[in-house]
Design a protein around this motif. Structure first.
Motif: not given
Length: 323
Positions: A112-123
Protein backbone atom coordinates in the motif's frame (compact mmCIF):
# COMPACT_ATOMS: atom_id res chain seq x y z
CA UNK A 1 14.61 -28.21 8.42
CA UNK A 2 12.66 -26.85 11.37
CA UNK A 3 9.63 -28.87 12.43
CA UNK A 4 6.81 -26.42 13.21
CA UNK A 5 4.37 -29.16 14.18
CA UNK A 6 5.64 -29.52 17.76
CA UNK A 7 4.36 -26.13 18.91
CA UNK A 8 2.58 -26.14 22.27
CA UNK A 9 1.30 -22.58 22.53
CA UNK A 10 -1.85 -21.94 24.55
CA UNK A 11 -3.85 -18.88 25.52
CA UNK A 12 -2.25 -19.11 28.97
CA UNK A 13 1.29 -18.95 27.62
CA UNK A 14 0.36 -16.00 25.41
CA UNK A 15 -1.16 -14.23 28.41
CA UNK A 16 2.09 -14.68 30.34
CA UNK A 17 4.04 -13.26 27.36
CA UNK A 18 1.79 -10.17 27.31
CA UNK A 19 2.95 -7.17 29.40
CA UNK A 20 0.83 -6.77 32.52
CA UNK A 21 -1.62 -3.91 32.14
CA UNK A 22 -1.29 -3.58 28.36
CA UNK A 23 -4.73 -4.99 27.55
CA UNK A 24 -5.83 -6.19 24.11
CA UNK A 25 -3.19 -4.14 22.20
CA UNK A 26 -0.46 -5.71 24.33
CA UNK A 27 -1.82 -9.18 23.64
CA UNK A 28 -1.76 -8.43 19.91
CA UNK A 29 1.85 -7.26 20.19
CA UNK A 30 2.77 -10.45 22.08
CA UNK A 31 1.24 -12.65 19.36
CA UNK A 32 3.06 -10.71 16.64
CA UNK A 33 6.31 -11.04 18.59
CA UNK A 34 5.93 -14.83 18.65
CA UNK A 35 4.97 -14.99 14.99
CA UNK A 36 8.07 -12.95 14.16
CA UNK A 37 10.21 -15.60 15.87
CA UNK A 38 8.63 -18.32 13.74
CA UNK A 39 9.06 -16.34 10.53
CA UNK A 40 12.67 -15.33 11.19
CA UNK A 41 13.56 -18.89 12.14
CA UNK A 42 12.05 -20.23 8.91
CA UNK A 43 13.77 -17.61 6.75
CA UNK A 44 17.15 -18.26 8.38
CA UNK A 45 16.77 -22.05 8.20
CA UNK A 46 15.81 -21.90 4.51
CA UNK A 47 18.75 -19.65 3.59
CA UNK A 48 16.63 -16.59 2.79
CA UNK A 49 18.47 -14.51 5.41
CA UNK A 50 21.93 -15.13 3.91
CA UNK A 51 22.03 -11.67 2.32
CA UNK A 52 19.54 -9.92 4.61
CA UNK A 53 20.12 -8.47 8.10
CA UNK A 54 17.49 -7.53 10.67
CA UNK A 55 17.66 -4.05 12.18
CA UNK A 56 15.46 -1.47 13.94
CA UNK A 57 13.56 -1.89 17.19
CA UNK A 58 12.79 -5.57 16.56
CA UNK A 59 16.51 -6.37 16.33
CA UNK A 60 17.17 -4.52 19.60
CA UNK A 61 14.43 -6.41 21.43
CA UNK A 62 15.25 -9.85 20.06
CA UNK A 63 19.06 -9.77 20.18
CA UNK A 64 19.78 -7.49 23.14
CA UNK A 65 16.81 -6.57 25.36
CA UNK A 66 14.49 -9.56 25.46
CA UNK A 67 11.74 -9.08 28.04
CA UNK A 68 13.36 -5.83 29.26
CA UNK A 69 12.82 -4.14 25.89
CA UNK A 70 9.68 -2.84 24.25
CA UNK A 71 7.73 -4.86 21.71
CA UNK A 72 8.39 -3.80 18.12
CA UNK A 73 5.76 -4.59 15.49
CA UNK A 74 7.88 -3.80 12.42
CA UNK A 75 10.34 -6.00 10.56
CA UNK A 76 13.12 -3.83 9.14
CA UNK A 77 15.85 -5.40 7.04
CA UNK A 78 19.01 -4.27 5.26
CA UNK A 79 19.81 -6.08 2.03
CA UNK A 80 23.44 -7.10 2.41
CA UNK A 81 24.17 -7.58 -1.30
CA UNK A 82 25.90 -4.96 -3.43
CA UNK A 83 25.38 -6.77 -6.73
CA UNK A 84 21.74 -7.86 -7.06
CA UNK A 85 18.88 -5.56 -7.91
CA UNK A 86 17.29 -4.15 -4.73
CA UNK A 87 13.73 -4.33 -6.07
CA UNK A 88 14.16 -7.88 -7.38
CA UNK A 89 15.58 -9.14 -4.09
CA UNK A 90 12.77 -7.43 -2.17
CA UNK A 91 10.13 -9.06 -4.37
CA UNK A 92 11.77 -12.47 -3.99
CA UNK A 93 11.81 -12.06 -0.20
CA UNK A 94 8.20 -10.92 -0.12
CA UNK A 95 7.17 -13.80 -2.37
CA UNK A 96 8.72 -16.28 0.06
CA UNK A 97 6.57 -14.94 2.93
CA UNK A 98 3.24 -14.57 1.11
CA UNK A 99 1.08 -17.64 1.72
CA UNK A 100 3.47 -19.16 4.26
CA UNK A 101 2.08 -21.35 7.07
CA UNK A 102 4.26 -22.06 10.10
CA UNK A 103 2.65 -23.98 12.94
CA UNK A 104 -0.46 -22.03 14.00
CA UNK A 105 0.49 -18.92 12.00
CA UNK A 106 -0.46 -17.98 8.44
CA UNK A 107 1.29 -15.10 6.68
CA UNK A 108 0.21 -12.90 3.79
CA UNK A 109 1.84 -9.86 2.20
CA UNK A 110 0.22 -6.71 0.81
CA UNK A 111 1.50 -3.42 -0.60
CA UNK A 112 0.00 0.00 0.00
CA UNK A 113 1.51 3.28 -1.17
CA UNK A 114 4.85 1.61 -1.88
CA UNK A 115 5.00 0.12 1.61
CA UNK A 116 4.89 -3.60 2.38
CA UNK A 117 2.82 -5.15 5.17
CA UNK A 118 2.64 -8.68 6.57
CA UNK A 119 -0.83 -9.94 7.46
CA UNK A 120 -0.87 -12.47 10.28
CA UNK A 121 -3.64 -14.96 11.05
CA UNK A 122 -3.76 -17.55 13.83
CA UNK A 123 -6.23 -19.22 16.20
CA UNK A 124 -5.24 -16.60 18.79
CA UNK A 125 -6.30 -13.56 16.72
CA UNK A 126 -10.05 -13.73 17.48
CA UNK A 127 -10.75 -13.60 13.75
CA UNK A 128 -8.68 -10.48 13.13
CA UNK A 129 -5.71 -10.19 10.78
CA UNK A 130 -2.84 -8.42 12.53
CA UNK A 131 -0.63 -6.20 10.39
CA UNK A 132 3.07 -5.52 10.72
CA UNK A 133 5.16 -3.25 8.49
CA UNK A 134 7.89 -4.81 6.36
CA UNK A 135 10.71 -2.55 5.21
CA UNK A 136 13.89 -3.08 3.18
CA UNK A 137 16.90 -0.75 3.21
CA UNK A 138 20.13 -0.85 1.27
CA UNK A 139 23.52 -2.33 2.09
CA UNK A 140 24.81 -1.91 5.70
CA UNK A 141 27.93 0.23 6.05
CA UNK A 142 29.41 -2.02 8.74
CA UNK A 143 29.82 -5.79 8.62
CA UNK A 144 26.61 -7.37 10.02
CA UNK A 145 26.80 -9.64 13.05
CA UNK A 146 25.29 -13.06 13.74
CA UNK A 147 23.50 -13.14 17.09
CA UNK A 148 21.22 -15.42 19.06
CA UNK A 149 17.74 -14.34 20.13
CA UNK A 150 17.60 -13.56 23.86
CA UNK A 151 16.01 -16.52 25.64
CA UNK A 152 12.46 -16.02 26.94
CA UNK A 153 10.12 -18.45 28.75
CA UNK A 154 7.75 -18.55 25.75
CA UNK A 155 10.49 -20.07 23.58
CA UNK A 156 10.16 -23.39 25.43
CA UNK A 157 6.75 -23.82 23.83
CA UNK A 158 7.98 -23.49 20.25
CA UNK A 159 9.21 -27.06 19.89
CA UNK A 160 12.30 -26.00 17.92
CA UNK A 161 15.59 -24.26 18.62
CA UNK A 162 15.83 -20.63 17.57
CA UNK A 163 18.69 -20.12 15.09
CA UNK A 164 21.30 -17.39 15.08
CA UNK A 165 20.32 -14.56 12.75
CA UNK A 166 22.13 -11.81 10.85
CA UNK A 167 21.68 -8.31 12.25
CA UNK A 168 23.19 -4.90 11.55
CA UNK A 169 25.81 -3.72 14.01
CA UNK A 170 24.33 -1.94 17.03
CA UNK A 171 26.13 1.37 16.39
CA UNK A 172 24.69 1.53 12.87
CA UNK A 173 21.21 0.73 14.12
CA UNK A 174 21.50 3.46 16.75
CA UNK A 175 22.88 6.00 14.26
CA UNK A 176 19.84 5.51 12.04
CA UNK A 177 17.53 6.13 14.99
CA UNK A 178 19.46 9.29 15.94
CA UNK A 179 19.32 10.49 12.33
CA UNK A 180 15.54 9.99 12.32
CA UNK A 181 15.24 11.92 15.59
CA UNK A 182 17.13 14.77 13.94
CA UNK A 183 14.00 15.48 11.88
CA UNK A 184 11.19 14.09 14.05
CA UNK A 185 10.45 13.04 17.65
CA UNK A 186 9.32 9.43 17.97
CA UNK A 187 8.96 8.02 21.47
CA UNK A 188 9.91 4.55 20.26
CA UNK A 189 13.33 5.66 19.00
CA UNK A 190 13.95 7.71 22.13
CA UNK A 191 12.98 4.75 24.31
CA UNK A 192 15.34 2.38 22.48
CA UNK A 193 18.27 4.81 22.51
CA UNK A 194 17.90 5.51 26.22
CA UNK A 195 17.56 1.84 27.11
CA UNK A 196 20.75 0.94 25.23
CA UNK A 197 22.94 3.44 27.09
CA UNK A 198 21.33 2.83 30.48
CA UNK A 199 21.64 -0.95 30.45
CA UNK A 200 24.78 -2.92 31.24
CA UNK A 201 26.52 -4.80 29.79
CA UNK A 202 24.95 -3.51 26.53
CA UNK A 203 26.11 0.06 27.14
CA UNK A 204 29.74 -1.06 27.51
CA UNK A 205 29.61 -2.74 24.09
CA UNK A 206 28.83 0.50 22.22
CA UNK A 207 31.66 2.34 20.49
CA UNK A 208 30.61 5.97 21.06
CA UNK A 209 33.37 7.37 18.85
CA UNK A 210 32.18 5.24 15.95
CA UNK A 211 28.56 6.13 16.73
CA UNK A 212 29.29 9.87 16.44
CA UNK A 213 30.97 9.28 13.09
CA UNK A 214 28.02 7.28 11.79
CA UNK A 215 25.45 9.83 12.98
CA UNK A 216 26.79 12.73 10.92
CA UNK A 217 27.34 10.47 7.91
CA UNK A 218 23.82 9.01 8.06
CA UNK A 219 22.28 12.49 8.29
CA UNK A 220 24.33 13.74 5.34
CA UNK A 221 23.47 10.73 3.14
CA UNK A 222 19.81 11.02 4.17
CA UNK A 223 19.99 14.58 2.86
CA UNK A 224 21.73 14.05 -0.49
CA UNK A 225 21.89 10.33 -1.24
CA UNK A 226 24.83 8.19 -2.30
CA UNK A 227 25.67 5.55 -4.94
CA UNK A 228 27.82 2.47 -4.53
CA UNK A 229 27.83 0.16 -7.54
CA UNK A 230 24.23 -1.03 -7.97
CA UNK A 231 23.27 0.40 -4.57
CA UNK A 232 21.58 3.76 -4.11
CA UNK A 233 20.78 5.29 -0.75
CA UNK A 234 17.95 7.65 -1.64
CA UNK A 235 17.61 11.05 0.07
CA UNK A 236 15.10 10.64 2.89
CA UNK A 237 14.12 14.29 3.28
CA UNK A 238 15.23 17.87 2.69
CA UNK A 239 18.85 18.62 3.71
CA UNK A 240 19.11 18.36 7.48
CA UNK A 241 21.80 20.02 9.61
CA UNK A 242 22.94 18.20 12.75
CA UNK A 243 23.31 20.60 15.67
CA UNK A 244 23.99 18.47 18.77
CA UNK A 245 23.04 21.18 21.29
CA UNK A 246 19.71 21.73 19.57
CA UNK A 247 19.19 17.99 19.14
CA UNK A 248 19.57 17.55 22.89
CA UNK A 249 17.88 20.68 24.21
CA UNK A 250 15.13 21.95 21.91
CA UNK A 251 12.74 19.01 21.85
CA UNK A 252 9.26 19.90 23.08
CA UNK A 253 7.21 17.22 24.89
CA UNK A 254 4.12 18.17 22.87
CA UNK A 255 5.98 17.31 19.65
CA UNK A 256 6.86 13.77 20.74
CA UNK A 257 4.98 11.12 18.75
CA UNK A 258 3.84 8.69 21.45
CA UNK A 259 1.88 6.38 19.11
CA UNK A 260 2.00 2.77 20.35
CA UNK A 261 4.51 3.46 23.14
CA UNK A 262 1.86 2.71 25.80
CA UNK A 263 1.33 -0.71 24.26
CA UNK A 264 4.89 -1.58 23.43
CA UNK A 265 6.47 -0.42 26.70
CA UNK A 266 4.63 -0.88 30.01
CA UNK A 267 4.66 1.30 32.01
CA UNK A 268 4.98 3.94 29.30
CA UNK A 269 7.54 6.71 30.01
CA UNK A 270 6.40 10.30 29.65
CA UNK A 271 7.76 12.50 26.84
CA UNK A 272 9.38 14.72 29.48
CA UNK A 273 11.18 11.72 30.95
CA UNK A 274 12.36 10.50 27.54
CA UNK A 275 13.73 13.93 26.64
CA UNK A 276 15.54 14.39 29.96
CA UNK A 277 17.20 10.98 29.74
CA UNK A 278 18.14 11.49 26.09
CA UNK A 279 19.94 14.72 26.99
CA UNK A 280 21.86 12.97 29.77
CA UNK A 281 22.73 9.83 27.84
CA UNK A 282 23.79 11.45 24.57
CA UNK A 283 25.70 14.52 25.72
CA UNK A 284 28.81 13.02 24.08
CA UNK A 285 27.32 13.88 20.66
CA UNK A 286 28.34 17.50 21.29
CA UNK A 287 32.01 16.45 21.16
CA UNK A 288 32.37 16.33 17.36
CA UNK A 289 35.85 16.40 15.84
CA UNK A 290 36.72 18.75 12.95
CA UNK A 291 35.67 16.32 10.21
CA UNK A 292 32.40 15.51 11.97
CA UNK A 293 31.63 19.20 12.48
CA UNK A 294 32.08 19.85 8.77
CA UNK A 295 29.89 16.93 7.68
CA UNK A 296 27.25 17.87 10.30
CA UNK A 297 26.68 21.19 8.48
CA UNK A 298 25.15 19.13 5.67
CA UNK A 299 26.59 20.96 2.68
CA UNK A 300 26.35 19.14 -0.63
CA UNK A 301 29.80 20.45 -1.60
CA UNK A 302 31.33 18.18 1.05
CA UNK A 303 30.47 14.99 -0.86
CA UNK A 304 34.14 14.15 -1.44
CA UNK A 305 34.85 14.42 2.30
CA UNK A 306 31.83 12.23 3.09
CA UNK A 307 33.00 9.62 0.57
CA UNK A 308 36.51 9.68 2.00
CA UNK A 309 35.12 9.23 5.51
CA UNK A 310 32.79 6.40 4.49
CA UNK A 311 35.66 4.46 2.94
CA UNK A 312 37.53 4.58 6.27
CA UNK A 313 34.77 2.98 8.33
CA UNK A 314 35.72 -0.27 10.14
CA UNK A 315 35.77 -3.23 7.79
CA UNK A 316 36.21 -1.08 4.68
CA UNK A 317 32.95 -2.35 3.18
CA UNK A 318 32.53 0.85 1.16
CA UNK A 319 35.78 0.88 -0.78
CA UNK A 320 36.18 2.13 -4.33
CA UNK A 321 33.05 3.02 -6.23
CA UNK A 322 31.22 5.50 -4.02
CA UNK A 323 29.83 8.55 -5.78
Amino acid sequence: MIDFEKVSLTEGYIARHTPVGSGAPGREAAIIDIAQDFLLSYLEDSGKMDQVSLKGGTAIRKFYAGREGRFSLDLDFSIDDQYSDHTERTLNFVGEIDGLELGPFSYSVSERRNKWYIGLSSPYNDGDIFKTKLDFASYPWLEPLTRSIVSLPIHKQYGFKLPQIHTVRLEENMAEKIARLNRTSTARDMYDLNWLLETKPISTMIDKKLLKHLVVLKIWVDSYGMHYGNIFWHPAHEPSVFEPDRWLNERSPKDVDTEDIGTLAVPAPTPEDLIKRLKTNYGFLTELDDVEQTIAKSNQKDRSLVIQTLTKLPGNRLGKGLY
